[in-house]
Design an enzyme around this catalytic site. Structure first.
Site, mmCIF file in Angstrom:
data_model
loop_
_atom_site.group_PDB
_atom_site.id
_atom_site.type_symbol
_atom_site.label_atom_id
_atom_site.label_comp_id
_atom_site.label_asym_id
_atom_site.label_seq_id
_atom_site.Cartn_x
_atom_site.Cartn_y
_atom_site.Cartn_z
ATOM 1 N N LYS A 113 0.817 -1.214 0.000
ATOM 2 C CA LYS A 113 0.000 0.000 0.000
ATOM 3 C C LYS A 113 0.854 1.268 0.000
ATOM 4 O O LYS A 113 0.412 2.319 -0.443
ATOM 5 C CB LYS A 113 -0.959 -0.020 1.176
ATOM 6 C CG LYS A 113 -1.852 -1.263 1.119
ATOM 7 C CD LYS A 113 -3.248 -1.025 1.535
ATOM 8 C CE LYS A 113 -4.174 -2.165 1.163
ATOM 9 N NZ LYS A 113 -3.723 -3.513 1.565
HETATM 10 C C1 LIG Z 1 -4.339 -4.618 0.974
HETATM 11 C C2 LIG Z 1 -3.554 -5.864 0.822
HETATM 12 C C3 LIG Z 1 -3.918 -6.871 -0.093
HETATM 13 C C4 LIG Z 1 -5.163 -6.784 -0.946
HETATM 14 O O1 LIG Z 1 -5.077 -5.782 -1.918
HETATM 15 P P1 LIG Z 1 -6.396 -5.202 -2.625
HETATM 16 O O2 LIG Z 1 -5.949 -4.031 -3.371
HETATM 17 O O3 LIG Z 1 -7.339 -4.855 -1.498
HETATM 18 O O4 LIG Z 1 -6.943 -6.285 -3.488
HETATM 19 C C5 LIG Z 1 -3.092 -7.975 -0.215
HETATM 20 N N1 LIG Z 1 -1.996 -8.119 0.550
HETATM 21 C C6 LIG Z 1 -1.628 -7.187 1.453
HETATM 22 C C7 LIG Z 1 -0.419 -7.424 2.275
HETATM 23 C C8 LIG Z 1 -2.378 -6.025 1.618
HETATM 24 O O5 LIG Z 1 -2.009 -5.108 2.519
#
Ligand SMILES: *Cc1c(COP(=O)(O)O)cnc(C)c1O
Length: 504
Positions: A113
């Protein structure tokens, strides 16, 4: 470039207009009117560019209301080796011929993120300064989004962050990561309740339109278009690293929850980036896998949402999914309104016919699969024993499903979404070794902590925001200083659970 809503509101808005917005006024999500095409000459020019320059090139296709020199400066300030740990920013790690991990989790909070949020923090600061405005970001989280937002917004002018979390439902490392931030513009609000209480409070505050306007309340959730756009860049970067010529195609496997990450892959593919398959991987919370297999989209209740060992994928509905369905149904806004504005809230989902679903695979390249806790453990163990790489539980979901879709001659890039140190307990279960966080974060659990405990009441949260929010118009330095000193600092230890619960 202009933007429109997935639910039929055709009012055309510029990038800067939608940057600070959440949903479109009709409840839909913003998408560009069209996807600019990447041609072979462009790809050729982009080979060898540093990541920040590549980001500038890709963003420039979608942003025409920020002067190019400014946008370039923002990209260069964001994607640095100092912040993301390597000069490549998202380096590939070869596991075996044709199978790679693309590392997206070397940012400050050790999860992918950061890739988008770090840019968003700078874009917000830039746009607010340009308008002479302030923004108070309100959110609820028990997963990675909240800390990624806080690390991106810390110390940024014009921005304050109020992040609600359920008291005690985080791993010790996650708590330390969030509560050790000492910046005056970051407020950790621990709610004596569960995640749903936090989310309900955020909704209630946001639904009070007068309060929302008075305090200029905004959000940074995964439906923000700028976040998605920032993620498109690493698909291009991954492609360029895995190939030598633009005739080659690659596939991506994506551990998915809210469909934000893979939606950026869909955008990249729609732009003509030579992507063969987009492999969507879920854990036991398989709303999306079910859709791609059957055409049935069935939102789960909280009771049906499992707490798994890949908690950031524990979702009951996928907030970005509407964007893909809009494209899948030929950008029929009225139909999307009927599905997401009506059927989802009233009936908890919808189902598409086989003919409507067919282009998802045939035209858009989607395939899917799911994994279980046992699959994750086996994948983590195998990857450690065979390749000497430690992977986290979410990446394991992606790799497990990716292996079912390998095709000779087409490299598969599994997006690595978090560092194993964030989910140490499951790593111990899988391989008997506790992964160490990066050196810079090793002492984080001993740092002083700053948070405020509040009861699960809307009024309590509103009162706190009133006391600490930046004024709706440009706040004076005096106001900001008062707010900073008034910030309550608490140091009580919180109950420490085993692994984090649901994701946000
Ligand atoms: C947020 C997240 C996901 C999922 O991603 P999306 O964009 O919600 O599909 C997968 N792995 C980790 C470690 C995350 O923080």
């Amino acid at each position: 470039m202009k933007y429109l809503s997935t639910r039929g509101d055709g009012t055309l808005r510029g990038f800067s207009d939608i940057l600070l917005e959440g949903l479109a006024p009709d409840g839909g999500l913003y998408l560009p009117t069209h996807y600019p095409q990447i041609d072979s000459a462009m790809l050729k020019r982009w080979r060898g560019l540093p990541y920040a320059e590549l980001a500038f090139e890709v963003l420039s296709l979608y942003i025409d209301d920020i002067p190019p020199a400014d946008l370039q400066t923002l990209c260069k300030a964001t994607y640095t080796e100092a912040v993301f740990g390597t000069p490549q920013i998202t380096p590939l790690i070869a596991l075996q011929p044709g199978l790679y991990l693309q590392a997206l989790s070397n940012g400050p909070t050790l999860a992918f993120k950061d890739m988008a949020m770090q840019l968003l923090g700078r874009l917000f600061e830039y746009e607010l300064a340009r308008r002479g405005e302030q923004l108070n970001i309100l959110g609820a989280t028990s997963g990675d989004t909240g800390s990624a937002a806080q690390y991106a917004m810390r110390g940024k002018r014009g921005l304050r962050v109020f992040m609600l979390r359920p008291q005690g439902r985080m791993s010790p490392f996650q708590q330390a990561q969030m509560f050790s931030l000492q910046d005056a513009n970051i407020h950790n609000l621990c709610i004596a309740g569960v995640f749903d209480d936090c989310q309900d409070i955020v909704k209630a505050v946001s639904n009070d339109l007068a309060f929302k306007r008075r305090h200029r309340i905004g959000s940074v959730n995964s439906i923000n278009w700028a976040r998605l756009l920032a993620q498109v860049v690493y698909y291009v970067a991954g492609y360029l690293q895995a190939t030598r010529s633009n005739d080659e195609r690659v596939s991506f496997a994506v551990p998915s929850g809210n469909f934000g990450n893979i939606c950026a892959g869909h955008v990249a593919r729609s732009m003509g980036l030579p992507i063969d398959k987009l492999v969507l991987a879920t854990n036991e919370n398989d709303v999306l896998d079910e859709f791609f297999r059957t055409g049935v989209y069935r939102v789960r209740s909280s009771a049906e949402t499992h707490a798994t060992s890949s908690p950031s994928m524990d979702i009951s509905k996928a907030s970005n999914f509407e964007r893909f369905v809009f494209d899948l149904l030929g950008r029929d806004g009225a139909r999307v309104q009927a599905l997401f504005g009506d059927a989802v809230p009233r009936e908890g989902g919808f189902s598409l016919s086989a003919a409507e679903l067919a282009p998802a695979a045939a035209r858009h390249g989607f395939v899917s699969g799911r994994s279980s806790h046992a699959d994750r453990l086996a994948t983590i163990r195998h990857t450690w024993q065979t390749h000497g790489e430690m992977i986290d539980t979410h990446t394991a979901d992606g790799l497990f499903v990716a292996r079912q879709h390998l095709q000779p001659g087409t490299p598969m890039l599994v997006l690595e979404t978090a560092q194993p140190a964030k989910f140490a307990q499951t790593l111990v279960e899988a391989i008997g070794i506790r992964p160490e966080p990066p050196a810079a974060l090793r002492d984080i659990e001993h740092l002083p902590r700053r948070f405020t405990v509040l009861p699960p009441q809307v009024e309590a949260v509103k009162h706190f925001i009133e006391q600490h929010a930046a004024a709706a118009t440009a706040a004076t330095a005096a106001t900001a200083a008062t707010a900073a000193t008034a910030a309550t600092a608490a140091t009580a230890a919180l109950a420490e659970p085993t692994e984090p619960a649901a994701a946000a």
